[in-house]
Design a protein around this motif. Structure first.
Motif, PDB file in Angstrom:
ATOM      1  N   ALA A  36      -1.211  -7.911   0.954  1.00 31.57           N
ATOM      2  CA  ALA A  36      -1.225  -9.352   0.701  1.00 31.57           C
ATOM      3  C   ALA A  36      -1.584 -10.127   1.970  1.00 31.57           C
ATOM      4  N   THR A  37      -1.135  -9.663   3.129  1.00 37.39           N
ATOM      5  CA  THR A  37      -1.436 -10.370   4.382  1.00 37.39           C
ATOM      6  C   THR A  37      -2.927 -10.363   4.681  1.00 37.39           C
ATOM      7  N   VAL A  38      -3.549  -9.190   4.520  1.00 34.72           N
ATOM      8  CA  VAL A  38      -4.983  -9.079   4.755  1.00 34.72           C
ATOM      9  C   VAL A  38      -5.755  -9.916   3.740  1.00 34.72           C
ATOM     10  N   GLU A  39      -5.315  -9.879   2.492  1.00 36.53           N
ATOM     11  CA  GLU A  39      -6.001 -10.634   1.440  1.00 36.53           C
ATOM     12  C   GLU A  39      -5.913 -12.137   1.698  1.00 36.53           C
ATOM     13  N   MET A  40      -4.748 -12.624   2.126  1.00 33.91           N
ATOM     14  CA  MET A  40      -4.611 -14.050   2.425  1.00 33.91           C
ATOM     15  C   MET A  40      -5.464 -14.439   3.626  1.00 33.91           C
ATOM     16  N   THR A  41      -5.591 -13.544   4.591  1.00 28.81           N
ATOM     17  CA  THR A  41      -6.460 -13.827   5.748  1.00 28.81           C
ATOM     18  C   THR A  41      -7.912 -13.969   5.312  1.00 28.81           C
TER      19      THR A  41
END
Length: 252
Positions: A36-41
């Motif tokens: 989720a962190t990579v996707e939000m970035t």
């Protein structure tokens, strides 16, 4: 113009790829797949890219009024309230397909594109939809500030309020929050009501046009059939007269 054409095609291909990547990333985030962190970035980075692209085109365009109308979905696609707004960027792909006449080049019937253009622009749907979303977004942003709620929760509250669903899981507690809710109830419900009537009116009119076209086609087929029957009757009468004349000759 010949020198700019390849650059324009490269630009449009790039926009298409970035749009598909952004929408695909949002789908992965909503379904809980991946990091989720990579996707939000990725989502936030592409949001900045599309925002810069929108502002640049707005500055360079010759007719800003037409641009604002035709690019309403592009503006909605850069709203940072929730990643789901990235889905509005798909409207850009539809315009690119129409711009390059891909349906015509692929020999695909263009009735769908004409119906899409009539529905979006000629019915005023794009204006009503833009106003409705604007009211919901502004109300959600102000509600988030006054009620100390997350943007996602505020957006959910604004949508349920404007559509008169009202689950009651999010409610205003401050005086200013209640004022925002009142304005949203009056303005949002009015525009969404007009939006609903526009959609139903369009499909009703399309249904009547199709029915009238079908009746005209059936009437034309019936007229053609009657003409053939009349021609056949004439030939049968001629054949009968010839047969009678031949019979009389034999008797004589």
């Amino acid at each position: 113009m010949a020198k700019r054409r390849p650059r324009l095609i490269v630009y449009h291909v790039g926009v298409t790829l970035l749009t598909l990547i952004s929408v695909g990333t949002v789908l992965l985030l909503l379904m809980g797949w991946g990091n989720a962190t990579v996707e939000m970035t990725i989502i936030n980075s592409l949001l900045v890219v599309f925002a810069i692209d929108y502002v640049t085109r707005l500055v360079l365009t010759r007719n800003r009024k037409i641009f604002l109308v035709q690019s309403a979905f592009d503006l909605l696609g850069i709203i940072p309230l929730h990643p789901v707004f990235a889905f509005f960027r798909l409207g850009r792909l539809v315009r690119l397909i129409r711009y390059h006449h891909l349906f015509w080049r692929l020999r695909i019937n263009s009735k769908w594109t004409r119906a899409y253009h009539q529905f979006i622009y000629k019915t005023g749907f794009i204006y009503l939809f833009s106003f409705s979303v604007t009211i919901i977004v502004i109300s959600a942003f102000l509600f988030s500030l006054t009620e100390k709620q997350s943007l996602a929760s505020a957006l959910w509250w604004a949508i349920t309020t404007a559509t008169t669903v009202g689950y009651g899981d999010e409610t205003p507690h401050t005086a200013f929050g209640k004022i925002i809710a009142s304005v949203l109830m009056i303005g949002g419900v009015g525009f969404i009501g007009l939006l609903t009537s526009t959609i139903s009116g369009f499909f009703t009119a399309r249904g009547q046009q199709m029915a009238a076209s079908q009746e005209d086609h059936e009437q034309a087929d019936l007229d053609q059939l009657l003409a053939k029957i009349e021609t056949l009757s004439t030939k049968v009468d001629d054949l009968q007269r010839q047969l009678e004349a031949t019979t009389r000759q034999k008797k004589e």
